[in-house]
Design a protein around this motif. Structure first.
Motif, short mmCIF file in Angstrom:
data_model
loop_
_atom_site.label_atom_id
_atom_site.label_comp_id
_atom_site.label_asym_id
_atom_site.label_seq_id
_atom_site.Cartn_x
_atom_site.Cartn_y
_atom_site.Cartn_z
N SER A 3 0.80 -1.22 0.00
CA SER A 3 0.00 0.00 0.00
C SER A 3 0.84 1.28 0.00
O SER A 3 0.32 2.36 -0.25
N ILE A 4 2.15 1.18 0.26
CA ILE A 4 3.00 2.37 0.21
C ILE A 4 3.52 2.53 -1.20
O ILE A 4 4.17 1.64 -1.76
N LEU A 5 3.24 3.68 -1.79
CA LEU A 5 3.53 3.89 -3.21
C LEU A 5 4.78 4.75 -3.46
O LEU A 5 5.31 4.75 -4.55
N GLY A 6 5.22 5.52 -2.48
CA GLY A 6 6.39 6.37 -2.66
C GLY A 6 6.31 7.59 -1.77
O GLY A 6 5.36 7.77 -1.02
N VAL A 7 7.32 8.45 -1.87
CA VAL A 7 7.36 9.68 -1.09
C VAL A 7 6.39 10.68 -1.71
O VAL A 7 6.49 10.99 -2.90
N GLU A 8 5.46 11.18 -0.95
CA GLU A 8 4.50 12.18 -1.41
C GLU A 8 4.99 13.58 -1.10
O GLU A 8 4.98 14.46 -1.95
N GLU A 9 5.37 13.80 0.17
CA GLU A 9 5.76 15.14 0.59
C GLU A 9 6.80 15.06 1.70
O GLU A 9 6.72 14.21 2.57
N VAL A 10 7.76 15.96 1.62
CA VAL A 10 8.72 16.17 2.69
C VAL A 10 8.39 17.54 3.26
O VAL A 10 8.38 18.52 2.52
N LEU A 11 8.10 17.60 4.54
CA LEU A 11 7.68 18.84 5.17
C LEU A 11 8.81 19.40 6.02
O LEU A 11 9.33 18.71 6.90
N PHE A 12 9.20 20.63 5.73
CA PHE A 12 10.20 21.33 6.52
C PHE A 12 9.50 22.34 7.41
O PHE A 12 8.70 23.15 6.91
N PHE A 13 9.78 22.30 8.69
CA PHE A 13 9.23 23.26 9.63
C PHE A 13 10.23 24.40 9.79
O PHE A 13 11.40 24.16 10.08
N VAL A 14 9.75 25.62 9.57
CA VAL A 14 10.62 26.80 9.57
C VAL A 14 9.98 27.89 10.42
O VAL A 14 8.77 27.91 10.62
N ASN A 15 10.81 28.81 10.90
CA ASN A 15 10.29 29.91 11.73
C ASN A 15 9.46 30.89 10.92
O ASN A 15 8.49 31.44 11.42
N ASN A 16 9.84 31.14 9.66
CA ASN A 16 9.13 32.09 8.82
C ASN A 16 9.04 31.52 7.41
O ASN A 16 10.06 31.41 6.72
N VAL A 17 7.84 31.15 6.98
CA VAL A 17 7.64 30.51 5.69
C VAL A 17 8.13 31.39 4.54
O VAL A 17 8.80 30.92 3.62
N GLN A 18 7.84 32.67 4.59
CA GLN A 18 8.21 33.55 3.47
C GLN A 18 9.72 33.75 3.37
O GLN A 18 10.26 33.81 2.27
N ASP A 19 10.40 33.84 4.50
CA ASP A 19 11.87 33.93 4.47
C ASP A 19 12.47 32.65 3.90
O ASP A 19 13.37 32.68 3.06
N ALA A 20 11.98 31.51 4.37
CA ALA A 20 12.48 30.22 3.89
C ALA A 20 12.16 30.03 2.41
O ALA A 20 12.97 29.48 1.66
N LYS A 21 10.99 30.49 1.99
CA LYS A 21 10.59 30.35 0.59
C LYS A 21 11.63 30.97 -0.33
O LYS A 21 11.99 30.37 -1.34
N GLN A 22 12.15 32.13 0.00
CA GLN A 22 13.14 32.80 -0.85
C GLN A 22 14.40 31.95 -0.99
O GLN A 22 14.98 31.84 -2.07
N TRP A 23 14.83 31.34 0.11
CA TRP A 23 16.02 30.49 0.06
C TRP A 23 15.75 29.25 -0.80
O TRP A 23 16.59 28.85 -1.61
#
Length: 117
Positions: A3-23
């Motif tokens: 039933s496991i088909l593969g990696v769907e999503e890797v979630l990174f937890f960050v202090n500020n999404v918009q700052d991390a988005k730019q990187w």
């Protein structure tokens, strides 16, 4: 397990999404396919890389799980990550399974695993 088909999503937890988005835009060379101040997501190698605000349940940084991304040239990929502000965390080492592996820590203290077989 069938039933496991593969990696769907890797979630990174960050202090500020918009700052991390730019990187992440700089690292991956593309814009997110979903962009909100509270979450954004990129496609990378047939998986989603999501940026989520850290909170009282999950902080940013090393938490004991590492996703390894298969790469064609580990030295070249390490150099690219380092040029974007990452630092080696472990390795690179040649594993007993005949693969080169390493871990790099990004500016948000999350770990990226790389593997070249």
């Amino acid at each position: 397990m069938d039933s496991i088909l593969g990696v769907e999503e890797v979630l990174f937890f960050v202090n500020n999404v918009q700052d991390a988005k730019q990187w992440f835009i700089e690292l991956l060379g593309e814009n997110p396919y979903f962009d909100d101040e509270r979450y954004c997501a990129f496609y990378l190698a047939n998986a989603t890389v999501g940026l989520h605000p850290s909170d009282e349940k999950i902080s940013s940084g090393v938490a004991g799980q590492v996703t390894y991304w298969r790469v064609s040239d580990i030295k070249k990929t390490i150099a690219h990550f380092e040029s974007k502000g990452c630092r080696l965390f472990r390795g690179p080492t040649f594993g007993i399974d005949k693969a080169w592996i390493c871990q790099l820590m990004d500016p948000f203290d999350n770990v990226w695993g790389l593997v070249e077989k």
